[in-house]
Scaffold this motif. Structure first.
Motif, PDB file in Angstrom:
ATOM      1  N   TYR A  29       0.835  -1.198   0.000  1.00 26.78           N
ATOM      2  CA  TYR A  29       0.000   0.000   0.000  1.00 26.78           C
ATOM      3  C   TYR A  29       0.873   1.253   0.000  1.00 26.78           C
ATOM      4  O   TYR A  29       0.615   2.205  -0.726  1.00 26.78           O
ATOM      5  CB  TYR A  29      -0.934  -0.021   1.203  1.00 26.78           C
ATOM      6  N   SER A  30       1.937   1.231   0.795  1.00 19.98           N
ATOM      7  CA  SER A  30       2.823   2.391   0.866  1.00 19.98           C
ATOM      8  C   SER A  30       3.592   2.601  -0.440  1.00 19.98           C
ATOM      9  O   SER A  30       4.053   3.695  -0.722  1.00 19.98           O
ATOM     10  CB  SER A  30       3.803   2.257   2.031  1.00 19.98           C
ATOM     11  N   MET A  31       3.728   1.553  -1.234  1.00 22.32           N
ATOM     12  CA  MET A  31       4.450   1.645  -2.508  1.00 22.32           C
ATOM     13  C   MET A  31       3.519   1.999  -3.669  1.00 22.32           C
ATOM     14  O   MET A  31       3.938   2.084  -4.809  1.00 22.32           O
ATOM     15  CB  MET A  31       5.151   0.313  -2.802  1.00 22.32           C
ATOM     16  N   VAL A  32       2.247   2.172  -3.401  1.00 19.20           N
ATOM     17  CA  VAL A  32       1.232   2.485  -4.400  1.00 19.20           C
ATOM     18  C   VAL A  32       1.193   1.408  -5.495  1.00 19.20           C
ATOM     19  O   VAL A  32       1.181   1.690  -6.675  1.00 19.20           O
ATOM     20  CB  VAL A  32       1.440   3.894  -5.009  1.00 19.20           C
ATOM     21  N   ILE A  33       1.197   0.174  -5.057  1.00 17.10           N
ATOM     22  CA  ILE A  33       1.102  -0.956  -5.978  1.00 17.10           C
ATOM     23  C   ILE A  33      -0.329  -1.043  -6.509  1.00 17.10           C
ATOM     24  O   ILE A  33      -1.286  -0.959  -5.748  1.00 17.10           O
ATOM     25  CB  ILE A  33       1.490  -2.275  -5.261  1.00 17.10           C
ATOM     26  N   LYS A  34      -0.471  -1.231  -7.811  1.00 18.26           N
ATOM     27  CA  LYS A  34      -1.797  -1.278  -8.415  1.00 18.26           C
ATOM     28  C   LYS A  34      -2.282  -2.697  -8.687  1.00 18.26           C
ATOM     29  O   LYS A  34      -3.469  -2.922  -8.849  1.00 18.26           O
ATOM     30  CB  LYS A  34      -1.796  -0.472  -9.700  1.00 18.26           C
ATOM     31  N   VAL A  35      -1.367  -3.634  -8.777  1.00 25.56           N
ATOM     32  CA  VAL A  35      -1.730  -5.021  -9.044  1.00 25.56           C
ATOM     33  C   VAL A  35      -0.978  -5.901  -8.066  1.00 25.56           C
ATOM     34  O   VAL A  35       0.211  -5.715  -7.844  1.00 25.56           O
ATOM     35  CB  VAL A  35      -1.364  -5.425 -10.494  1.00 25.56           C
ATOM     36  N   MET A  36      -1.676  -6.866  -7.490  1.00 29.80           N
ATOM     37  CA  MET A  36      -1.048  -7.752  -6.531  1.00 29.80           C
ATOM     38  C   MET A  36      -1.581  -9.173  -6.740  1.00 29.80           C
ATOM     39  O   MET A  36      -2.789  -9.357  -6.901  1.00 29.80           O
ATOM     40  CB  MET A  36      -1.368  -7.264  -5.110  1.00 29.80           C
ATOM     41  N   GLU A  37      -0.699 -10.132  -6.747  1.00 32.35           N
ATOM     42  CA  GLU A  37      -1.080 -11.537  -6.834  1.00 32.35           C
ATOM     43  C   GLU A  37      -1.122 -12.075  -5.421  1.00 32.35           C
ATOM     44  O   GLU A  37      -0.210 -11.837  -4.627  1.00 32.35           O
ATOM     45  CB  GLU A  37      -0.053 -12.307  -7.673  1.00 32.35           C
ATOM     46  N   ILE A  38      -2.203 -12.741  -5.081  1.00 32.75           N
ATOM     47  CA  ILE A  38      -2.336 -13.319  -3.744  1.00 32.75           C
ATOM     48  C   ILE A  38      -2.770 -14.775  -3.871  1.00 32.75           C
ATOM     49  O   ILE A  38      -3.291 -15.191  -4.897  1.00 32.75           O
ATOM     50  CB  ILE A  38      -3.341 -12.538  -2.869  1.00 32.75           C
ATOM     51  N   ASP A  39      -2.542 -15.520  -2.812  1.00 33.17           N
ATOM     52  CA  ASP A  39      -2.974 -16.917  -2.762  1.00 33.17           C
ATOM     53  C   ASP A  39      -4.181 -17.032  -1.848  1.00 33.17           C
ATOM     54  O   ASP A  39      -4.219 -16.412  -0.785  1.00 33.17           O
ATOM     55  CB  ASP A  39      -1.843 -17.801  -2.246  1.00 33.17           C
ATOM     56  N   ILE A  40      -5.134 -17.827  -2.266  1.00 30.49           N
ATOM     57  CA  ILE A  40      -6.382 -17.998  -1.530  1.00 30.49           C
ATOM     58  C   ILE A  40      -6.525 -19.455  -1.119  1.00 30.49           C
ATOM     59  O   ILE A  40      -6.312 -20.363  -1.924  1.00 30.49           O
ATOM     60  CB  ILE A  40      -7.598 -17.626  -2.412  1.00 30.49           C
ATOM     61  N   GLN A  41      -6.884 -19.661   0.132  1.00 29.77           N
ATOM     62  CA  GLN A  41      -7.264 -20.978   0.632  1.00 29.77           C
ATOM     63  C   GLN A  41      -8.674 -20.828   1.205  1.00 29.77           C
ATOM     64  O   GLN A  41      -9.132 -19.710   1.448  1.00 29.77           O
ATOM     65  CB  GLN A  41      -6.290 -21.449   1.716  1.00 29.77           C
ATOM     66  N   PHE A  42      -9.347 -21.941   1.436  1.00 23.78           N
ATOM     67  CA  PHE A  42     -10.713 -21.888   1.939  1.00 23.78           C
ATOM     68  C   PHE A  42     -10.814 -22.546   3.315  1.00 23.78           C
ATOM     69  O   PHE A  42     -10.226 -23.590   3.563  1.00 23.78           O
ATOM     70  CB  PHE A  42     -11.677 -22.565   0.957  1.00 23.78           C
ATOM     71  N   THR A  43     -11.603 -21.910   4.191  1.00 24.86           N
ATOM     72  CA  THR A  43     -11.840 -22.444   5.530  1.00 24.86           C
ATOM     73  C   THR A  43     -12.792 -23.630   5.435  1.00 24.86           C
ATOM     74  O   THR A  43     -13.334 -23.926   4.361  1.00 24.86           O
ATOM     75  CB  THR A  43     -12.474 -21.372   6.434  1.00 24.86           C
ATOM     76  N   ALA A  44     -13.031 -24.274   6.561  1.00 26.27           N
ATOM     77  CA  ALA A  44     -13.933 -25.435   6.605  1.00 26.27           C
ATOM     78  C   ALA A  44     -15.323 -25.084   6.103  1.00 26.27           C
ATOM     79  O   ALA A  44     -15.987 -25.911   5.467  1.00 26.27           O
ATOM     80  CB  ALA A  44     -14.001 -25.990   8.021  1.00 26.27           C
ATOM     81  N   GLU A  45     -15.767 -23.840   6.363  1.00 22.77           N
ATOM     82  CA  GLU A  45     -17.095 -23.441   5.912  1.00 22.77           C
ATOM     83  C   GLU A  45     -17.082 -22.745   4.552  1.00 22.77           C
ATOM     84  O   GLU A  45     -18.091 -22.239   4.093  1.00 22.77           O
ATOM     85  CB  GLU A  45     -17.804 -22.592   6.972  1.00 22.77           C
ATOM     86  N   GLY A  46     -15.913 -22.719   3.887  1.00 22.44           N
ATOM     87  CA  GLY A  46     -15.825 -22.190   2.535  1.00 22.44           C
ATOM     88  C   GLY A  46     -15.507 -20.712   2.418  1.00 22.44           C
ATOM     89  O   GLY A  46     -15.640 -20.139   1.342  1.00 22.44           O
ATOM     90  N   VAL A  47     -15.036 -20.072   3.496  1.00 21.95           N
ATOM     91  CA  VAL A  47     -14.675 -18.654   3.444  1.00 21.95           C
ATOM     92  C   VAL A  47     -13.272 -18.528   2.850  1.00 21.95           C
ATOM     93  O   VAL A  47     -12.334 -19.176   3.324  1.00 21.95           O
ATOM     94  CB  VAL A  47     -14.702 -18.023   4.859  1.00 21.95           C
ATOM     95  N   PRO A  48     -13.102 -17.695   1.808  1.00 17.81           N
ATOM     96  CA  PRO A  48     -11.762 -17.518   1.235  1.00 17.81           C
ATOM     97  C   PRO A  48     -10.891 -16.659   2.152  1.00 17.81           C
ATOM     98  O   PRO A  48     -11.298 -15.578   2.586  1.00 17.81           O
ATOM     99  CB  PRO A  48     -12.025 -16.818  -0.097  1.00 17.81           C
ATOM    100  N   VAL A  49      -9.684 -17.162   2.460  1.00 19.29           N
ATOM    101  CA  VAL A  49      -8.715 -16.433   3.269  1.00 19.29           C
ATOM    102  C   VAL A  49      -7.425 -16.288   2.473  1.00 19.29           C
ATOM    103  O   VAL A  49      -7.121 -17.100   1.607  1.00 19.29           O
ATOM    104  CB  VAL A  49      -8.438 -17.121   4.632  1.00 19.29           C
ATOM    105  N   VAL A  50      -6.678 -15.229   2.777  1.00 23.31           N
ATOM    106  CA  VAL A  50      -5.457 -14.932   2.028  1.00 23.31           C
ATOM    107  C   VAL A  50      -4.262 -15.472   2.797  1.00 23.31           C
ATOM    108  O   VAL A  50      -3.865 -14.927   3.825  1.00 23.31           O
ATOM    109  CB  VAL A  50      -5.309 -13.417   1.790  1.00 23.31           C
ATOM    110  N   ILE A  51      -3.739 -16.591   2.309  1.00 18.33           N
ATOM    111  CA  ILE A  51      -2.565 -17.227   2.885  1.00 18.33           C
ATOM    112  C   ILE A  51      -1.979 -18.144   1.815  1.00 18.33           C
ATOM    113  O   ILE A  51      -2.724 -18.796   1.072  1.00 18.33           O
ATOM    114  CB  ILE A  51      -2.895 -17.983   4.193  1.00 18.33           C
ATOM    115  N   HIS A  52      -0.670 -18.169   1.736  1.00 22.25           N
ATOM    116  CA  HIS A  52      -0.012 -18.938   0.678  1.00 22.25           C
ATOM    117  C   HIS A  52      -0.126 -20.441   0.892  1.00 22.25           C
ATOM    118  O   HIS A  52      -0.528 -21.178  -0.003  1.00 22.25           O
ATOM    119  CB  HIS A  52       1.461 -18.544   0.583  1.00 22.25           C
ATOM    120  N   ASP A  53       0.234 -20.902   2.068  1.00 25.86           N
ATOM    121  CA  ASP A  53       0.290 -22.342   2.329  1.00 25.86           C
ATOM    122  C   ASP A  53      -1.099 -22.942   2.514  1.00 25.86           C
ATOM    123  O   ASP A  53      -2.019 -22.276   2.964  1.00 25.86           O
ATOM    124  CB  ASP A  53       1.111 -22.617   3.597  1.00 25.86           C
ATOM    125  N   GLU A  54      -1.212 -24.221   2.203  1.00 25.85           N
ATOM    126  CA  GLU A  54      -2.455 -24.937   2.437  1.00 25.85           C
ATOM    127  C   GLU A  54      -2.578 -25.389   3.889  1.00 25.85           C
ATOM    128  O   GLU A  54      -3.651 -25.766   4.335  1.00 25.85           O
ATOM    129  CB  GLU A  54      -2.557 -26.153   1.516  1.00 25.85           C
TER     130      GLU A  54
END
Length: 100
Positions: A29-54
């Motif tokens: 955010y401080s670098m004014v980045i306009k595009v970011m790649e993130i990894d998504i995993q899903f919780t037991a109830e199907g909520v998407p969370v941002v974390i690389h590892d499974e």
């Protein structure tokens, strides 16, 4: 020579401690980045969370697959990747990340 000005994408190489979600997002955010790649995993109830590892083992104080835990359980964990100098960081949901 081209007379029009081109906007080139910035490619960011992240240091290890920037794998911590709250530090990473603040830095980008401080670098004014306009595009970011993130990894998504899903919780037991199907909520998407941002974390690389499974699994939680490497980057949090939890254990096991993320998909075996509810969002409520994940929010009790510290995701500071064992870096005590960044404070208590939580695993963000996709919605929290987008709102950031």
């Amino acid at each position: 020579m081209c007379s029009s000005r081109m906007t080139l994408p910035i490619v960011v190489g992240l240091m290890m401690h920037l794998r911590i979600p709250c530090v990473l997002f603040a830095k980008l955010y401080s670098m004014v980045i306009k595009v970011m790649e993130i990894d998504i995993q899903f919780t037991a109830e199907g909520v998407p969370v941002v974390i690389h590892d499974e699994t939680l083992d490497r980057t949090t104080n939890g254990i096991g697959p993320i998909s075996d835990h509810t969002l409520e359980e994940l929010k009790t964990l510290s995701a500071n990747n064992n870096f005590s100098d960044v404070g208590d960081c939580k695993i963000p949901t996709l919605d929290e990340t987008i709102e950031f």
